[in-house]
Write a protein that holds these residues in place. Structure first.
Motif, mmCIF file in Angstrom:
data_model
loop_
_atom_site.group_PDB
_atom_site.id
_atom_site.type_symbol
_atom_site.label_atom_id
_atom_site.label_comp_id
_atom_site.label_asym_id
_atom_site.label_seq_id
_atom_site.Cartn_x
_atom_site.Cartn_y
_atom_site.Cartn_z
ATOM 1 N N HIS A 1 0.836 -1.200 0.000
ATOM 2 C CA HIS A 1 0.000 0.000 0.000
ATOM 3 C C HIS A 1 0.874 1.254 0.000
ATOM 4 O O HIS A 1 0.602 2.203 -0.747
ATOM 5 C CB HIS A 1 -0.932 -0.020 1.217
ATOM 6 N N ILE A 2 1.909 1.255 0.804
ATOM 7 C CA ILE A 2 2.835 2.392 0.854
ATOM 8 C C ILE A 2 3.503 2.577 -0.499
ATOM 9 O O ILE A 2 3.632 3.705 -0.995
ATOM 10 C CB ILE A 2 3.889 2.184 1.969
ATOM 11 N N LYS A 3 3.909 1.472 -1.116
ATOM 12 C CA LYS A 3 4.556 1.535 -2.423
ATOM 13 C C LYS A 3 3.619 2.164 -3.459
ATOM 14 O O LYS A 3 4.027 3.011 -4.253
ATOM 15 C CB LYS A 3 4.962 0.121 -2.848
ATOM 16 N N ARG A 4 2.340 1.734 -3.456
ATOM 17 C CA ARG A 4 1.366 2.308 -4.396
ATOM 18 C C ARG A 4 1.157 3.793 -4.142
ATOM 19 O O ARG A 4 1.063 4.584 -5.080
ATOM 20 C CB ARG A 4 0.034 1.572 -4.282
ATOM 21 N N LEU A 5 1.068 4.188 -2.870
ATOM 22 C CA LEU A 5 0.878 5.605 -2.548
ATOM 23 C C LEU A 5 2.077 6.441 -2.973
ATOM 24 O O LEU A 5 1.925 7.551 -3.497
ATOM 25 C CB LEU A 5 0.605 5.778 -1.054
ATOM 26 N N GLU A 6 3.293 5.915 -2.754
ATOM 27 C CA GLU A 6 4.494 6.642 -3.174
ATOM 28 C C GLU A 6 4.516 6.809 -4.690
ATOM 29 O O GLU A 6 4.880 7.872 -5.196
ATOM 30 C CB GLU A 6 5.748 5.914 -2.698
ATOM 31 N N GLN A 7 4.116 5.775 -5.418
ATOM 32 C CA GLN A 7 4.060 5.850 -6.882
ATOM 33 C C GLN A 7 3.038 6.888 -7.322
ATOM 34 O O GLN A 7 3.287 7.675 -8.229
ATOM 35 C CB GLN A 7 3.717 4.476 -7.485
ATOM 36 N N ARG A 8 1.888 6.905 -6.654
ATOM 37 C CA ARG A 8 0.843 7.876 -6.994
ATOM 38 C C ARG A 8 1.307 9.297 -6.720
ATOM 39 O O ARG A 8 1.057 10.204 -7.525
ATOM 40 C CB ARG A 8 -0.423 7.560 -6.190
ATOM 41 N N VAL A 9 2.001 9.519 -5.602
ATOM 42 C CA VAL A 9 2.532 10.847 -5.280
ATOM 43 C C VAL A 9 3.518 11.275 -6.364
ATOM 44 O O VAL A 9 3.499 12.424 -6.833
ATOM 45 C CB VAL A 9 3.196 10.855 -3.883
ATOM 46 N N LYS A 10 4.367 10.351 -6.782
ATOM 47 C CA LYS A 10 5.352 10.653 -7.826
ATOM 48 C C LYS A 10 4.645 11.057 -9.126
ATOM 49 O O LYS A 10 5.026 12.046 -9.775
ATOM 50 C CB LYS A 10 6.246 9.439 -8.059
ATOM 51 N N GLU A 11 3.606 10.305 -9.498
ATOM 52 C CA GLU A 11 2.849 10.625 -10.710
ATOM 53 C C GLU A 11 2.199 11.999 -10.610
ATOM 54 O O GLU A 11 2.230 12.788 -11.559
ATOM 55 C CB GLU A 11 1.780 9.561 -10.957
ATOM 56 N N LEU A 12 1.598 12.290 -9.458
ATOM 57 C CA LEU A 12 0.939 13.588 -9.277
ATOM 58 C C LEU A 12 1.936 14.730 -9.282
ATOM 59 O O LEU A 12 1.652 15.812 -9.811
ATOM 60 C CB LEU A 12 0.114 13.583 -7.989
ATOM 61 N N GLU A 13 3.127 14.525 -8.694
ATOM 62 C CA GLU A 13 4.164 15.556 -8.725
ATOM 63 C C GLU A 13 4.604 15.825 -10.156
ATOM 64 O O GLU A 13 4.814 16.980 -10.540
ATOM 65 C CB GLU A 13 5.364 15.129 -7.868
ATOM 66 N N GLU A 14 4.735 14.763 -10.955
ATOM 67 C CA GLU A 14 5.122 14.936 -12.357
ATOM 68 C C GLU A 14 4.048 15.698 -13.123
ATOM 69 O O GLU A 14 4.360 16.571 -13.937
ATOM 70 C CB GLU A 14 5.392 13.577 -13.001
ATOM 71 N N GLN A 15 2.771 15.378 -12.863
ATOM 72 C CA GLN A 15 1.677 16.098 -13.520
ATOM 73 C C GLN A 15 1.689 17.566 -13.127
ATOM 74 O O GLN A 15 1.534 18.449 -13.972
ATOM 75 C CB GLN A 15 0.331 15.495 -13.138
ATOM 76 N N LEU A 16 1.851 17.843 -11.849
ATOM 77 C CA LEU A 16 1.865 19.212 -11.361
ATOM 78 C C LEU A 16 3.045 19.971 -11.954
ATOM 79 O O LEU A 16 2.910 21.118 -12.383
ATOM 80 C CB LEU A 16 1.934 19.220 -9.832
ATOM 81 N N ASP A 17 4.183 19.331 -11.995
ATOM 82 C CA ASP A 17 5.380 19.957 -12.538
ATOM 83 C C ASP A 17 5.191 20.277 -14.013
ATOM 84 O O ASP A 17 5.567 21.352 -14.479
ATOM 85 C CB ASP A 17 6.584 19.036 -12.348
ATOM 86 N N SER A 18 4.584 19.372 -14.776
ATOM 87 C CA SER A 18 4.399 19.594 -16.217
ATOM 88 C C SER A 18 3.386 20.698 -16.494
ATOM 89 O O SER A 18 3.485 21.390 -17.496
ATOM 90 C CB SER A 18 3.989 18.304 -16.913
ATOM 91 N N THR A 19 2.408 20.895 -15.616
ATOM 92 C CA THR A 19 1.422 21.959 -15.842
ATOM 93 C C THR A 19 1.982 23.328 -15.489
ATOM 94 O O THR A 19 1.525 24.332 -16.014
ATOM 95 C CB THR A 19 0.142 21.725 -15.025
ATOM 96 N N ARG A 20 2.953 23.417 -14.644
ATOM 97 C CA ARG A 20 3.533 24.711 -14.251
ATOM 98 C C ARG A 20 4.609 25.181 -15.221
ATOM 99 O O ARG A 20 4.970 26.333 -15.209
ATOM 100 C CB ARG A 20 4.142 24.609 -12.854
ATOM 101 N N ARG A 21 5.150 24.284 -15.981
ATOM 102 C CA ARG A 21 6.232 24.665 -16.891
ATOM 103 C C ARG A 21 5.669 25.163 -18.225
ATOM 104 O O ARG A 21 4.768 24.588 -18.785
ATOM 105 C CB ARG A 21 7.149 23.482 -17.160
ATOM 106 N N VAL A 22 6.266 26.258 -18.665
ATOM 107 C CA VAL A 22 6.010 26.732 -20.017
ATOM 108 C C VAL A 22 7.246 26.303 -20.779
ATOM 109 O O VAL A 22 8.373 26.520 -20.330
ATOM 110 C CB VAL A 22 5.851 28.263 -20.059
ATOM 111 N N HIS A 23 7.018 25.708 -21.884
ATOM 112 C CA HIS A 23 8.147 25.088 -22.572
ATOM 113 C C HIS A 23 9.219 26.103 -22.939
ATOM 114 O O HIS A 23 9.552 26.944 -22.124
ATOM 115 C CB HIS A 23 7.624 24.294 -23.761
#
Length: 102
Positions: A67-89
């Motif tokens: 469960h912890i492993k899945r949550l850590e993976q989900r946090v990583k995915e959400l951080e990547e999504q958040l990071d990609s939406t804040r960046r202007v190419h």
């Protein structure tokens, strides 16, 4: 092991009255009145209970780790999504980053 309060041996004592020695856990009689079979059954019950408890604890630990492993993976995915939406190419080869909406 589950607690079973106020259990007594109950087997006939020398006086003929029921034995009033308290017993606990897997025991069915006090050490004075327990037969070899009683002792063997109680030992087997204790061993089975202990193994079941250990197995349950290990299963719970494995579930928690997955469960912890899945949550850590989900946090990583959400951080990547958040990071990609804040960046202007890039503009003219330079990275453009939005700060405070500018």
């Amino acid at each position: 092991m589950p607690n079973q309060p106020d259990r007594t041996c109950g087997r006939p004592a020398r006086s003929g009255n029921p034995c009033k020695i308290r017993i606990s856990g897997s025991d069915v009689a006090c050490s004075t009145h327990a037969t070899e079979q009683d002792k063997t059954v109680a030992a087997a019950h204790r061993r089975g209970w202990s193994e079941g408890h250990k197995s349950g604890s290990e299963s719970s630990a494995r579930f928690s780790k997955s469960h912890i492993k899945r949550l850590e993976q989900r946090v990583k995915e959400l951080e990547e999504q958040l990071d990609s939406t804040r960046r202007v190419h890039e503009v003219n080869g330079c990275q453009v980053v939005e700060v405070g909406g500018y």
